[in-house]
Write a protein that holds these residues in place. Structure first.
Motif, PDB file in Angstrom:
ATOM      1  N   MET A  67       1.318  -1.032   0.062  1.00 46.47           N
ATOM      2  CA  MET A  67      -0.413  -0.088  -0.325  1.00 46.47           C
ATOM      3  C   MET A  67       0.629   0.666   0.139  1.00 46.47           C
ATOM      4  SD  MET A  67      -3.292  -1.494   0.182  1.00 46.47           S
ATOM      5  CE  MET A  67      -3.723  -2.695   0.092  1.00 46.47           C
ATOM      6  N   ASP A  68       1.030   1.886  -0.790  1.00 53.95           N
ATOM      7  CA  ASP A  68       2.336   2.638  -1.594  1.00 53.95           C
ATOM      8  C   ASP A  68       2.026   3.489  -2.618  1.00 53.95           C
ATOM      9  OD1 ASP A  68       4.667   4.717  -1.867  1.00 53.95           O
ATOM     10  OD2 ASP A  68       5.596   2.810  -2.325  1.00 53.95           O
ATOM     11  N   TRP A  69       1.095   4.693  -1.585  1.00 54.56           N
ATOM     12  CA  TRP A  69       0.661   5.875  -2.823  1.00 54.56           C
ATOM     13  C   TRP A  69       1.232   7.129  -2.879  1.00 54.56           C
ATOM     14  CZ3 TRP A  69      -2.713   2.975   0.152  1.00 54.56           C
ATOM     15  CH2 TRP A  69      -3.724   2.589  -0.355  1.00 54.56           C
ATOM     16  N   ARG A  70       2.630   6.959  -3.171  1.00 55.40           N
ATOM     17  CA  ARG A  70       3.562   8.031  -2.398  1.00 55.40           C
ATOM     18  C   ARG A  70       3.392   8.814  -4.390  1.00 55.40           C
ATOM     19  NH1 ARG A  70       9.325   6.560  -0.817  1.00 55.40           N
ATOM     20  NH2 ARG A  70       8.463   4.206  -1.289  1.00 55.40           N
ATOM     21  N   VAL A  71       3.085  10.092  -4.145  1.00 55.48           N
ATOM     22  CA  VAL A  71       3.542  10.323  -5.962  1.00 55.48           C
ATOM     23  C   VAL A  71       4.960  11.450  -5.970  1.00 55.48           C
ATOM     24  CG1 VAL A  71       1.783  11.732  -7.436  1.00 55.48           C
ATOM     25  CG2 VAL A  71       0.893  10.290  -5.782  1.00 55.48           C
ATOM     26  N   PRO A  72       6.163  11.542  -6.692  1.00 52.83           N
ATOM     27  CA  PRO A  72       6.676  12.172  -6.934  1.00 52.83           C
ATOM     28  C   PRO A  72       6.317  13.828  -6.944  1.00 52.83           C
ATOM     29  CG  PRO A  72       6.422  11.260  -8.620  1.00 52.83           C
ATOM     30  CD  PRO A  72       5.380  10.584  -7.795  1.00 52.83           C
ATOM     31  N   ILE A  73       6.312  14.774  -6.330  1.00 52.82           N
ATOM     32  CA  ILE A  73       6.120  16.174  -5.606  1.00 52.82           C
ATOM     33  C   ILE A  73       7.922  17.018  -6.268  1.00 52.82           C
ATOM     34  CG2 ILE A  73       5.077  17.852  -4.398  1.00 52.82           C
ATOM     35  CD1 ILE A  73       3.676  15.559  -3.020  1.00 52.82           C
ATOM     36  N   SER A  74       7.418  17.803  -6.679  1.00 55.99           N
ATOM     37  CA  SER A  74       8.890  18.580  -7.076  1.00 55.99           C
ATOM     38  C   SER A  74       8.779  19.773  -5.498  1.00 55.99           C
ATOM     39  CB  SER A  74       8.941  19.604  -8.007  1.00 55.99           C
ATOM     40  OG  SER A  74       8.014  20.536  -7.647  1.00 55.99           O
ATOM     41  N   ALA A  75      10.315  19.863  -5.313  1.00 55.89           N
ATOM     42  CA  ALA A  75      10.570  20.997  -4.372  1.00 55.89           C
ATOM     43  C   ALA A  75       9.764  22.481  -5.180  1.00 55.89           C
ATOM     44  CB  ALA A  75      12.328  21.106  -4.617  1.00 55.89           C
ATOM     45  N   ALA A  76       9.799  22.447  -5.773  1.00 54.58           N
ATOM     46  CA  ALA A  76       9.233  23.776  -6.102  1.00 54.58           C
ATOM     47  C   ALA A  76       7.700  23.521  -6.184  1.00 54.58           C
ATOM     48  CB  ALA A  76       9.093  24.304  -8.072  1.00 54.58           C
ATOM     49  N   ASP A  77       6.697  22.566  -6.181  1.00 55.95           N
ATOM     50  CA  ASP A  77       5.208  22.210  -5.459  1.00 55.95           C
ATOM     51  C   ASP A  77       5.493  22.889  -4.273  1.00 55.95           C
ATOM     52  OD1 ASP A  77       4.335  22.293  -8.211  1.00 55.95           O
ATOM     53  OD2 ASP A  77       4.600  20.452  -8.049  1.00 55.95           O
ATOM     54  N   ARG A  78       5.968  22.379  -3.579  1.00 55.43           N
ATOM     55  CA  ARG A  78       6.367  21.919  -1.966  1.00 55.43           C
ATOM     56  C   ARG A  78       7.059  23.443  -1.752  1.00 55.43           C
ATOM     57  NH1 ARG A  78       8.654  16.646  -2.239  1.00 55.43           N
ATOM     58  NH2 ARG A  78       7.137  14.894  -0.914  1.00 55.43           N
ATOM     59  N   ASP A  79       7.698  24.725  -2.084  1.00 53.67           N
ATOM     60  CA  ASP A  79       7.957  25.749  -1.813  1.00 53.67           C
ATOM     61  C   ASP A  79       6.371  26.244  -2.029  1.00 53.67           C
ATOM     62  OD1 ASP A  79      10.287  25.360  -1.474  1.00 53.67           O
ATOM     63  OD2 ASP A  79      10.992  25.713  -2.959  1.00 53.67           O
ATOM     64  N   THR A  80       5.609  26.292  -2.528  1.00 52.72           N
ATOM     65  CA  THR A  80       4.618  27.231  -3.216  1.00 52.72           C
ATOM     66  C   THR A  80       3.545  27.017  -2.047  1.00 52.72           C
ATOM     67  OG1 THR A  80       5.076  27.079  -5.643  1.00 52.72           O
ATOM     68  CG2 THR A  80       2.571  27.018  -4.761  1.00 52.72           C
ATOM     69  N   ALA A  81       3.271  25.346  -2.096  1.00 58.82           N
ATOM     70  CA  ALA A  81       2.315  24.840  -0.797  1.00 58.82           C
ATOM     71  C   ALA A  81       3.143  25.224   0.155  1.00 58.82           C
ATOM     72  CB  ALA A  81       2.650  23.559  -0.551  1.00 58.82           C
ATOM     73  N   ALA A  82       4.302  25.880   1.086  1.00 52.95           N
ATOM     74  CA  ALA A  82       4.805  26.352   1.910  1.00 52.95           C
ATOM     75  C   ALA A  82       4.149  27.796   2.171  1.00 52.95           C
ATOM     76  CB  ALA A  82       6.169  26.139   1.899  1.00 52.95           C
ATOM     77  N   MET A  83       4.616  28.461   0.770  1.00 53.49           N
ATOM     78  CA  MET A  83       4.519  30.064   0.788  1.00 53.49           C
ATOM     79  C   MET A  83       2.801  30.047   1.286  1.00 53.49           C
ATOM     80  SD  MET A  83       4.507  32.558  -3.293  1.00 53.49           S
ATOM     81  CE  MET A  83       3.627  31.512  -3.344  1.00 53.49           C
ATOM     82  N   LEU A  84       2.090  29.293  -0.222  1.00 54.47           N
ATOM     83  CA  LEU A  84       0.598  29.879   0.066  1.00 54.47           C
ATOM     84  C   LEU A  84       0.204  29.644   1.619  1.00 54.47           C
ATOM     85  CD1 LEU A  84      -0.906  28.082  -2.785  1.00 54.47           C
ATOM     86  CD2 LEU A  84      -0.593  30.421  -2.373  1.00 54.47           C
ATOM     87  N   LEU A  85       0.201  28.792   3.084  1.00 61.35           N
ATOM     88  CA  LEU A  85      -0.164  28.039   4.151  1.00 61.35           C
ATOM     89  C   LEU A  85       0.144  29.212   4.970  1.00 61.35           C
ATOM     90  CD1 LEU A  85       0.723  23.950   3.846  1.00 61.35           C
ATOM     91  CD2 LEU A  85      -2.018  25.727   3.730  1.00 61.35           C
ATOM     92  N   ASP A  86       1.603  29.544   4.045  1.00 61.19           N
ATOM     93  CA  ASP A  86       2.306  30.639   5.231  1.00 61.19           C
ATOM     94  C   ASP A  86       1.196  32.270   5.439  1.00 61.19           C
ATOM     95  OD1 ASP A  86       4.757  29.600   6.487  1.00 61.19           O
ATOM     96  OD2 ASP A  86       6.067  30.361   5.568  1.00 61.19           O
TER      97      ASP A  86
END
Length: 213
Positions: A67-86
């Motif tokens: 049961m492994d659903w991991r999806v590749p997520i780029s560092a840029a997408d994680r940075d965008t998510a962090a910025m939006l949540l901030d």
């Protein structure tokens, strides 16, 4: 592997050259599928779609599923998510609400989502974030929730790509959503998903890793 129990899939299957044709068990087969296959999967006690699909893997010799659903997520997408949540000034546990499904009958009322947001903020110190797609209906739902709520809500509806939404889920604690795409995307992260299933069967289509909720 005929993994879609419908007349349309049966017709298409006739065009596929195969010596071995595997379909659903008697309970899941529909539209005469058993007439178009040479073998059926073993009956599965669980009603969930995922468990039905896994029975196809077992039918061709696969052992215990991973049961492994991991999806590749780029560092840029994680940075965008962090910025939006901030942009959410308050800190604390993070409640995400994805209020809409593609089928309107599955959606809860905006006032109920607002009441949930207020309860989470007041009684559990949670910050509340709305997520979803860019459609006019989802945008309107988000505005209606914000208008009905007393607490501060960060509205990210229509502001993320699919990968960015996954990155947002990675930082959340709880997701509340009807039976929808985001409910199943959440399986790729550790977020707890509370699915609203007034119009659909949670035993069949509940968020797989959060079926207890």
């Amino acid at each position: 592997l005929n993994m879609h129990a419908s007349w349309r899939a049966n017709v298409i299957a006739c065009l596929v050259r195969a010596n071995r044709r595997i379909g659903f068990d008697r309970r899941r087969a529909r539209d005469g599928q058993r007439l178009f296959v040479s073998q059926a999967i073993a009956p599965v006690a669980s009603r969930h779609v995922v468990d039905g699909f896994l029975a196809f893997a077992a039918a061709i010799g696969a052992s215990e599923p991973v049961m492994d659903w991991r999806v590749p997520i780029s560092a840029a997408d994680r940075d965008t998510a962090a910025m939006l949540l901030d942009s959410a000034a308050a800190r604390g546990p993070l409640l995400m609400i994805s209020p809409c499904s593609s089928h309107g009958m599955r959606n809860w009322q905006a006032t109920r989502y607002a009441g949930l947001a207020d309860h989470a903020a007041t009684h559990h110190g949670m910050r509340v974030v709305l997520v979803g797609g860019p459609s006019a209906g989802e945008q309107a739902m988000g505005q209606a929730i914000i208008a009905a709520a007393d607490c501060r809500i960060t509205n990210l509806i229509g502001q993320t790509s699919l990968k960015q939404l996954l990155a947002v889920f990675e930082q959340g604690d709880v997701l509340v959503t009807p039976d929808s795409g985001p409910a199943h995307m959440a399986n790729a992260t550790d977020i707890v998903t509370i699915s609203l299933h007034a119009a659909t069967d949670p035993r069949r289509s509940g968020a797989y890793r959060s079926r207890a909720w």
